[in-house]
Design an enzyme around this catalytic site. Structure first.
Site, PDB file in Angstrom:
ATOM      1  N   ASP A 129       0.880  -1.176   0.000  1.00  0.00           N
ATOM      2  CA  ASP A 129       0.000   0.000   0.000  1.00  0.00           C
ATOM      3  C   ASP A 129       0.915   1.223   0.000  1.00  0.00           C
ATOM      4  O   ASP A 129       2.137   1.110   0.166  1.00  0.00           O
ATOM      5  CB  ASP A 129      -0.883  -0.019   1.266  1.00  0.00           C
ATOM      6  N   SER A 130       0.307   2.390  -0.157  1.00  0.00           N
ATOM      7  CA  SER A 130       1.081   3.624  -0.050  1.00  0.00           C
ATOM      8  C   SER A 130       1.553   3.846   1.390  1.00  0.00           C
ATOM      9  O   SER A 130       2.511   4.574   1.620  1.00  0.00           O
ATOM     10  CB  SER A 130       0.213   4.807  -0.474  1.00  0.00           C
ATOM     11  N   CYS A 172      -4.301  -1.791  -1.836  1.00  0.00           N
ATOM     12  CA  CYS A 172      -4.516  -0.357  -2.030  1.00  0.00           C
ATOM     13  C   CYS A 172      -5.495  -0.208  -3.195  1.00  0.00           C
ATOM     14  O   CYS A 172      -5.233  -0.718  -4.304  1.00  0.00           O
ATOM     15  CB  CYS A 172      -3.181   0.289  -2.372  1.00  0.00           C
ATOM     16  N   CYS A 185     -10.919   2.514   0.370  1.00  0.00           N
ATOM     17  CA  CYS A 185      -9.512   2.845   0.590  1.00  0.00           C
ATOM     18  C   CYS A 185      -9.122   2.026   1.803  1.00  0.00           C
ATOM     19  O   CYS A 185      -9.866   1.999   2.796  1.00  0.00           O
ATOM     20  CB  CYS A 185      -9.349   4.334   0.886  1.00  0.00           C
ATOM     21  N   GLU A 208      -1.964   8.703   8.463  1.00  0.00           N
ATOM     22  CA  GLU A 208      -0.507   8.499   8.415  1.00  0.00           C
ATOM     23  C   GLU A 208       0.202   9.356   9.470  1.00  0.00           C
ATOM     24  O   GLU A 208       1.286   9.008   9.922  1.00  0.00           O
ATOM     25  CB  GLU A 208       0.036   8.833   7.013  1.00  0.00           C
ATOM     26  N   HIS A 242      -7.091   2.436   4.061  1.00  0.00           N
ATOM     27  CA  HIS A 242      -6.903   3.179   5.313  1.00  0.00           C
ATOM     28  C   HIS A 242      -8.234   3.319   6.084  1.00  0.00           C
ATOM     29  O   HIS A 242      -8.223   3.471   7.301  1.00  0.00           O
ATOM     30  CB  HIS A 242      -6.388   4.601   5.031  1.00  0.00           C
TER      31      HIS A 242
HETATM   32  N1  DGL Z   1      -4.787   3.046   1.073  1.00  0.00           N
HETATM   33  C1  DGL Z   1      -4.897   3.498  -0.247  1.00  0.00           C
HETATM   34  C2  DGL Z   1      -6.135   3.025  -0.960  1.00  0.00           C
HETATM   35  O1  DGL Z   1      -6.651   1.983  -0.642  1.00  0.00           O
HETATM   36  C3  DGL Z   1      -4.373   4.811  -0.702  1.00  0.00           C
HETATM   37  C4  DGL Z   1      -4.342   6.008   0.182  1.00  0.00           C
HETATM   38  C5  DGL Z   1      -3.503   7.107  -0.447  1.00  0.00           C
HETATM   39  O2  DGL Z   1      -2.292   6.914  -0.567  1.00  0.00           O
HETATM   40  O3  DGL Z   1      -4.040   8.154  -0.841  1.00  0.00           O
HETATM   41  O4  DGL Z   1      -6.601   3.641  -1.866  1.00  0.00           O
END
Ligand code: DGL
Length: 267
Positions: free
Chosen positions: A11-12, A74, A185, A153, A187
């Site tokens: 993931d990011s 992600c 997402c 984050e 997150h």
């Molecule tokens: N967790 C990520 C997703 O599922 C990306 C969040 C990001 O880097 O903007 O899209």
């Protein structure tokens, strides 16, 4: 391929650990190699070409590390780079959007589905397209939640600031009569209590990770590649940003201390 080779996930940032949590629950014998692109997070505001390039680069990194399958943990990277990544490596690569769309359709009764995701995922139209391809009668309402990932984050998932943004973003669903909300997402499942508190209990949460891990399990099982190790695996974590910050947040999300986090330069 060795059946005890690791599963690669990335993931990011820390969001993909919500997918790792599902792997730990459903596939506890599998070793995980996780990469967090924390040097380049957030992906949400970036152009699709950049996100696609990062996705291919990281999936190749995980293949070099010996992964037998990669889950792109992600949504933003799945929308921009799943197909390119599948073409770039020999191992199976799966994303989270198709599983999320399937789970949304299994969950909704009135076929009115909300999706919260990053700006790039909403702009790509990937959820709407995938859900409508499976059920043309479904209505999909997307909302980008610009500030969620940067605040998570920064360790501010329980802040008043994020709650304020949540009320603002989720207000869009007030007159849409949705009965299902996709956490589009990785997150965002970290904000489930906050989000469900706002949208109410008539709206069912959908976490695509659950279905994505089921799919990974099926692919591995069909290929005879489910791990048969008897001891607990030693997972590995890598980042492109600050290892200490990731280890601290990651330990809270996974409810266990993390081993030493490796640093990888990605350009
Ligand atoms: N967790 C990520 C997703 O599922 C990306 C969040 C990001 O880097 O903007 O899209």
């Amino acid at each position: 391929m060795d059946k005890n080779a690791p599963l690669g996930l990335f993931d990011s940032g820390v969001g993909g650990l919500t997918v790792v949590r599902e792997v730990f629950k459903s596939l506890p014998r599998e070793k995980v190699i996780y990469f967090a692109d924390t040097g380049r997070v957030p992906y949400g505001p970036l152009p699709q070409e950049d996100i696609q390039r990062f996705t291919v680069q990281i999936v190749q990194f995980l293949e070099e590390k010996g992964a037998k399958l990669v889950i792109i943990a992600c949504n933003t990277a799945t929308a921009a780079g799943l197909e390119a990544a599948q073409e770039a490596v020999e191992i199976p690569v799966i994303g989270v959007i198709k599983p999320g769309a399937q789970l949304a359709l299994e969950t909704t009764v009135n076929k009115r589905v909300g999706v919260i995701a990053t700006e790039a995922t909403i702009k790509s139209g990937a959820y709407e397209e995938t859900i409508k391809a499976m059920d043309p009668e479904a209505e999909v309402f997307g909302q980008a939640c610009y500030e969620f990932t940067p605040l998570i984050e920064a360790g501010k998932k329980d802040s008043d600031e994020i709650a304020e943004y949540a009320r603002e973003y989720l207000a869009t669903f007030e007159d849409k009569d949705i009965d299902t909300l996709v956490y589009g997402c990785t997150h965002y499942p970290l904000l489930e209590d906050l989000v469900q508190g706002i949208v109410g209990e008539k709206v069912a949460p959908v976490n695509p990770a659950i279905k994505a891990v089921e799919q990974a399990q099926q692919i591995l099982s069909e290929a005879g590649l489910l791990s048969d190790r008897s001891e607990d695996p030693d997972h590995e974590y890598f980042v492109s940003g600050d290892p200490a910050a990731f280890a601290e947040l990651g330990a809270v999300i996974l409810e266990r201390p993390l081993p030493e986090v490796g640093k990888v330069d990605m350009k």
